[in-house]
Motif scaffolding. Structure first.
Motif, PDB file in Angstrom:
ATOM      1  N   ALA A  84      -2.617   3.561   8.066  1.00  0.00           N
ATOM      2  CA  ALA A  84      -1.543   3.112   6.305  1.00  0.00           C
ATOM      3  C   ALA A  84      -1.915   5.168   6.493  1.00  0.00           C
ATOM      4  N   LEU A  85      -3.075   5.374   6.681  1.00  0.00           N
ATOM      5  CA  LEU A  85      -3.441   7.368   5.768  1.00  0.00           C
ATOM      6  C   LEU A  85      -2.613   8.136   7.404  1.00  0.00           C
ATOM      7  N   MET A  86      -3.484   7.887   8.131  1.00  0.00           N
ATOM      8  CA  MET A  86      -3.437   8.907   9.388  1.00  0.00           C
ATOM      9  C   MET A  86      -2.036   9.195   9.799  1.00  0.00           C
ATOM     10  N   PRO A  87      -1.260   7.983  10.729  1.00  0.00           N
ATOM     11  CA  PRO A  87       0.144   8.682  10.710  1.00  0.00           C
ATOM     12  C   PRO A  87       0.881   9.866   9.833  1.00  0.00           C
ATOM     13  N   VAL A  88       0.726   9.443   8.617  1.00  0.00           N
ATOM     14  CA  VAL A  88       1.428  10.296   7.704  1.00  0.00           C
ATOM     15  C   VAL A  88       0.603  12.097   7.682  1.00  0.00           C
ATOM     16  N   LEU A  89      -0.683  11.614   7.581  1.00  0.00           N
ATOM     17  CA  LEU A  89      -1.825  13.026   8.201  1.00  0.00           C
ATOM     18  C   LEU A  89      -1.404  13.580   9.708  1.00  0.00           C
ATOM     19  N   ILE A  90      -1.240  12.924  10.290  1.00  0.00           N
ATOM     20  CA  ILE A  90      -0.695  13.714  11.381  1.00  0.00           C
ATOM     21  C   ILE A  90       1.330  14.243  11.541  1.00  0.00           C
ATOM     22  N   ASP A  91       1.667  13.382  10.982  1.00  0.00           N
ATOM     23  CA  ASP A  91       3.258  14.106  10.456  1.00  0.00           C
ATOM     24  C   ASP A  91       2.996  14.897   9.886  1.00  0.00           C
TER      25      ASP A  91
ATOM     26  N   MET B 115       0.568  -1.388   0.014  1.00  0.00           N
ATOM     27  CA  MET B 115       0.261   0.046  -0.337  1.00  0.00           C
ATOM     28  C   MET B 115       0.752   1.542   0.302  1.00  0.00           C
ATOM     29  N   GLN B 116       0.552   2.165  -1.145  1.00  0.00           N
ATOM     30  CA  GLN B 116       1.738   3.226  -0.956  1.00  0.00           C
ATOM     31  C   GLN B 116       0.397   4.851  -0.649  1.00  0.00           C
ATOM     32  N   ILE B 117       1.016   5.735   0.656  1.00  0.00           N
ATOM     33  CA  ILE B 117       0.571   6.377   0.542  1.00  0.00           C
ATOM     34  C   ILE B 117       1.131   7.611   0.335  1.00  0.00           C
TER      35      ILE B 117
ATOM     36  N   VAL C 104      -4.364   9.865  -0.354  1.00  0.00           N
ATOM     37  CA  VAL C 104      -4.671   9.185  -0.593  1.00  0.00           C
ATOM     38  C   VAL C 104      -3.840   7.717  -0.513  1.00  0.00           C
ATOM     39  N   ALA C 105      -4.567   6.162   0.101  1.00  0.00           N
ATOM     40  CA  ALA C 105      -3.693   5.594   0.141  1.00  0.00           C
ATOM     41  C   ALA C 105      -4.451   4.392  -1.401  1.00  0.00           C
ATOM     42  N   GLU C 106      -3.390   3.974  -2.116  1.00  0.00           N
ATOM     43  CA  GLU C 106      -2.824   3.079  -3.285  1.00  0.00           C
ATOM     44  C   GLU C 106      -2.927   1.990  -2.977  1.00  0.00           C
ATOM     45  N   VAL C 107      -3.862   0.668  -3.556  1.00  0.00           N
ATOM     46  CA  VAL C 107      -2.877  -0.497  -4.438  1.00  0.00           C
ATOM     47  C   VAL C 107      -3.674  -1.423  -5.589  1.00  0.00           C
ATOM     48  N   ASP C 108      -2.891  -1.644  -6.076  1.00  0.00           N
ATOM     49  CA  ASP C 108      -2.573  -1.563  -7.665  1.00  0.00           C
ATOM     50  C   ASP C 108      -2.749  -0.718  -7.948  1.00  0.00           C
ATOM     51  N   GLY C 109      -2.728  -0.088  -7.949  1.00  0.00           N
ATOM     52  CA  GLY C 109      -2.845   1.335  -8.522  1.00  0.00           C
ATOM     53  C   GLY C 109      -4.688   1.407  -8.346  1.00  0.00           C
ATOM     54  N   GLY C 110      -5.472   1.124  -7.926  1.00  0.00           N
ATOM     55  CA  GLY C 110      -6.538   1.988  -7.309  1.00  0.00           C
ATOM     56  C   GLY C 110      -6.141   2.655  -5.787  1.00  0.00           C
TER      57      GLY C 110
END
Ligand code: COA
Length: 162
Positions: free
Chosen positions: A99-106, A1-3, A55-61
């Motif tokens: 995965a999203l929230m810690p990046v948002l908090i950072d 998963m990519q953020i 956004v959280a992306e998995v397999d291009g989506g």
């Protein structure tokens, strides 16, 4: 998963997740779905203000997104934001919000944000557990301030001071 930061091409997926939450959940206290143009205006305003839309992306989506914006408009509130996080119904429970929230908090920490407020429907146990796990603490409960699906909704405020 990519953020990663959202781009315009992600807006149809963001719109679908947003409108599903309007149709099927008490996470968004709105009864009318929004159009792509409205989401584009929201996105452009956030980006112009230097506010993150991730956004959280998995397999291009895109399977989820998270963002924050001003909590209240008056200048004295400028160091406080309100966050939002939504995951596609077919991809919940797979760690996207984790995965999203810690990046948002950072991002908030790296900016001038002092306090993040989450307004959560009091019966939304999943979202409350998510935020508490991230260090948010429940600070207020406003009974019956919302109405959707034929019933009153209570609003819990959870807060993370950075
Ligand atoms: C709430 C929501 C964002 C969680 O996203 P998710 O990607 O499914 O969550 P994750 O799989 O990353 O789980 C993160 C944490 O949230 C909590 N959680 C998520 N779903 C939960 C559930 N059904 N019950 C209890 N806790 C839950 C847990 O603490 C979990 O951590 P753990 O897996 O270590 O126990 C998602 O369910 C959603 O989009 N719901 C509808 C919209 C919404 O309520 N948004 C929040 C508005 S305030």
């Amino acid at each position: 998963m990519q953020i990663r930061d959202a781009v315009h091409a992600d807006l149809p997926a963001i719109l679908e997740i947003h409108n599903d939450a309007i149709r099927t959940t008490t996470a968004i206290w709105d009864e009318h779905e929004v159009e792509l143009d409205e989401r584009r205006a929201w996105f452009d305003a956030r980006r112009a203000a230097g506010l993150p839309v991730l956004v959280a992306e998995v397999d291009g989506g895109v399977i989820g997104f998270a963002s924050y914006g001003p909590w209240r408009p008056k200048t004295g509130y400028r160091f406080t934001v309100e966050n939002s996080v939504y995951v596609h119904p077919e991809h919940r429970g797979q760690g996207a919000a984790n995965a999203l929230m810690p990046v948002l908090i950072d991002r908030a920490r790296a900016g001038e944000v002092h306090s993040i407020v989450a307004g959560i429907e009091a019966a939304n146990a999943g979202s409350i557990a998510l935020h508490e796990k991230l260090g948010f603490r429940r600070v207020a409960l406003l009974p019956e301030v919302g109405f959707k699906f034929g019933r009153w909704l209570d609003l819990a405020y959870l807060q993370l001071t950075l």
